[in-house]
Design an enzyme around this catalytic site. Structure first.
Site, PDB file in Angstrom:
ATOM      1  N   LYS A  97       0.840  -1.202   0.000  1.00 34.00           N
ATOM      2  CA  LYS A  97       0.000   0.000   0.000  1.00 34.00           C
ATOM      3  C   LYS A  97       0.876   1.254   0.000  1.00 34.00           C
ATOM      4  O   LYS A  97       0.600   2.221  -0.712  1.00 34.00           O
ATOM      5  CB  LYS A  97      -0.929  -0.009   1.224  1.00 34.00           C
ATOM      6  CG  LYS A  97      -2.002  -1.090   1.119  1.00 34.00           C
ATOM      7  CD  LYS A  97      -2.726  -1.360   2.435  1.00 34.00           C
ATOM      8  CE  LYS A  97      -3.668  -2.556   2.267  1.00 34.00           C
ATOM      9  NZ  LYS A  97      -4.303  -2.978   3.518  1.00 34.00           N
TER      10      LYS A  97
ATOM     11  N   GLN B 285      -4.043  -1.329   9.822  1.00 34.77           N
ATOM     12  CA  GLN B 285      -4.001  -2.667   9.223  1.00 34.77           C
ATOM     13  C   GLN B 285      -4.583  -3.711  10.192  1.00 34.77           C
ATOM     14  O   GLN B 285      -4.189  -3.782  11.350  1.00 34.77           O
ATOM     15  CB  GLN B 285      -2.556  -3.034   8.863  1.00 34.77           C
ATOM     16  CG  GLN B 285      -2.419  -4.363   8.143  1.00 34.77           C
ATOM     17  CD  GLN B 285      -3.075  -4.373   6.766  1.00 34.77           C
ATOM     18  OE1 GLN B 285      -2.988  -3.401   6.011  1.00 34.77           O
ATOM     19  NE2 GLN B 285      -3.766  -5.458   6.427  1.00 34.77           N
TER      20      GLN B 285
ATOM     21  N   ASP C  84     -10.612   2.898   4.473  1.00 30.39           N
ATOM     22  CA  ASP C  84     -10.976   1.484   4.326  1.00 30.39           C
ATOM     23  C   ASP C  84     -12.489   1.264   4.271  1.00 30.39           C
ATOM     24  O   ASP C  84     -12.945   0.164   3.956  1.00 30.39           O
ATOM     25  CB  ASP C  84     -10.408   0.689   5.521  1.00 30.39           C
ATOM     26  CG  ASP C  84      -9.257  -0.208   5.120  1.00 30.39           C
ATOM     27  OD1 ASP C  84      -9.126  -0.504   3.909  1.00 30.39           O
ATOM     28  OD2 ASP C  84      -8.496  -0.626   6.007  1.00 30.39           O
TER      29      ASP C  84
END
Ligand code: NAP
Length: 292
Positions: free
Chosen positions: A63, A107, A132
């Protein structure tokens, strides 16, 4: 076996997420360059990695690399596994308040055995910076059909589906998996497209029968090749979200690829299907948060 899916041929074409994601990243790069040239700030994505899980380290590294490629500023934080909920929440609050940060990614999964409350962490992120798309308000907005950051993997799966050009309205979609991050949100997005949606899970009585009715099949299970090629309706579009490591170390999806490709009209490979699209959608959410 049911009739074949209308409007599509049974050519078994590979639905290439890698190629599509490259096009999306190129577009984002242009959009950022134009905005910066016009005096706007560069978008910023904060990545937070807690602990040293090797898979999470790889995901975060990919990412961060993608950010660099398109010109998104990456603000990266690493915390030890035992940092604790309070420290993590304090960091999230700091990132929420930072005007240079437009997107925040913590994460998952958080390290086991340290009493982290993932839902509380996701709920603490400013919904506008929720790159997200996991914040409960944004999940609610998805249910209600309101505009909000969409979860990246479902969004990427839908973008791939759109790429086929198959008119979805009225067709049957079968989703295998009901997680909050993939199965449920992708089902809502398929419903938005006016598909008739079935959600299957570990207690589904006859998975083969359910899958065989799908004009679109989305597999998000985490069990290598659980969905057999013989179950696929001729002409169906197959989106394989699963990422599983086989005994030989190679990545395999949740669908028996070669056999399914003989029946499907379109099918995503693993790797090179949904995975790269997830990253592209994360960056798109960040750029949208900065400029939309
Ligand atoms: P998850 O939270 O573990 O959920 C798995 C789902 O599959 C659950 O709903 C479970 O049912 C269902 N399931 C398990 N065994 C089953 C069976 N035998 N028959 C039918 N359903 C079954 O997984 P997830 O987070 O959604 O991830 C799913 C897969 O996608 C994993 O391989 C993951 O690595 C991958 N993934 C990929 C990306 C990407 O970027 N490509 C992103 C996220 C996840 P119950 O609810 O009944 O337990």
């Amino acid at each position: 076996m049911s009739e074949s899916t209308p409007h599509v041929s049974s050519a078994g074409q590979r639905l290439d997420g890698k190629a599509l994601s490259v096009r999306i990243l190129d577009d984002l790069q242009e959009r950022i360059a134009a905005a910066v040239a016009g005096g706007k700030d560069r978008p910023g994505l904060a990545t937070v990695l807690v602990g040293e899980d090797p898979a999470s380290q790889i995901y975060v590294r990919n990412k961060r690399r993608a950010c660099e490629k398109v010109g998104i500023a990456n603000i990266h934080h690493e915390l030890p596994a035992d940092a604790g909920q309070r420290t993590l929440l304090d960091l999230v609050a700091e990132l929420n308040a930072d005007p240079k940060v437009h997107g925040i990614l913590v994460q998952l999964p958080l390290p086991k055995g340290h009493d982290y409350d993932e839902n509380a962490v996701l709920g603490a992120i400013d919904p506008k910076k929720d790159a997200d798309g996991f914040h409960p308000l944004n999940q609610g907005a998805l249910m209600q059909g309101d505009r909000a950051p969409l979860p990246c993997t479902p969004k990427g799966a839908m973008r791939l589906l759109a790429e086929t050009g198959v008119p979805l309205k009225g067709l049957n979609a079968v989703v295998v998996g009901r997680s909050n991050i993939v199965g449920k949100p992708v089902a809502m997005l398929l419903l938005r497209e006016h598909m008739t949606v079935t959600i299957c899970h570990s207690r589904t009585r006859d998975l083969a029968e359910e899958v065989s009715r799908g004009d679109v099949v989305v597999a998000a299970v985490g069990v290598a090749e659980l969905v057999k090629g013989a179950w696929i309706k001729p002409g169906a579009v197959v989106i394989d979200v699963g990422i599983n490591r086989g005994e030989d170390g190679k990545l395999v999806g949740d669908v028996e690829y070669a056999a399914a490709a003989e029946r499907a009209s379109w099918i995503t490979p693993v790797p090179g299907g949904v995975g790269p699209m997830t990253i592209a959608m994360l960056l798109e959410n960040t750029v949208d948060a900065a400029y939309a």
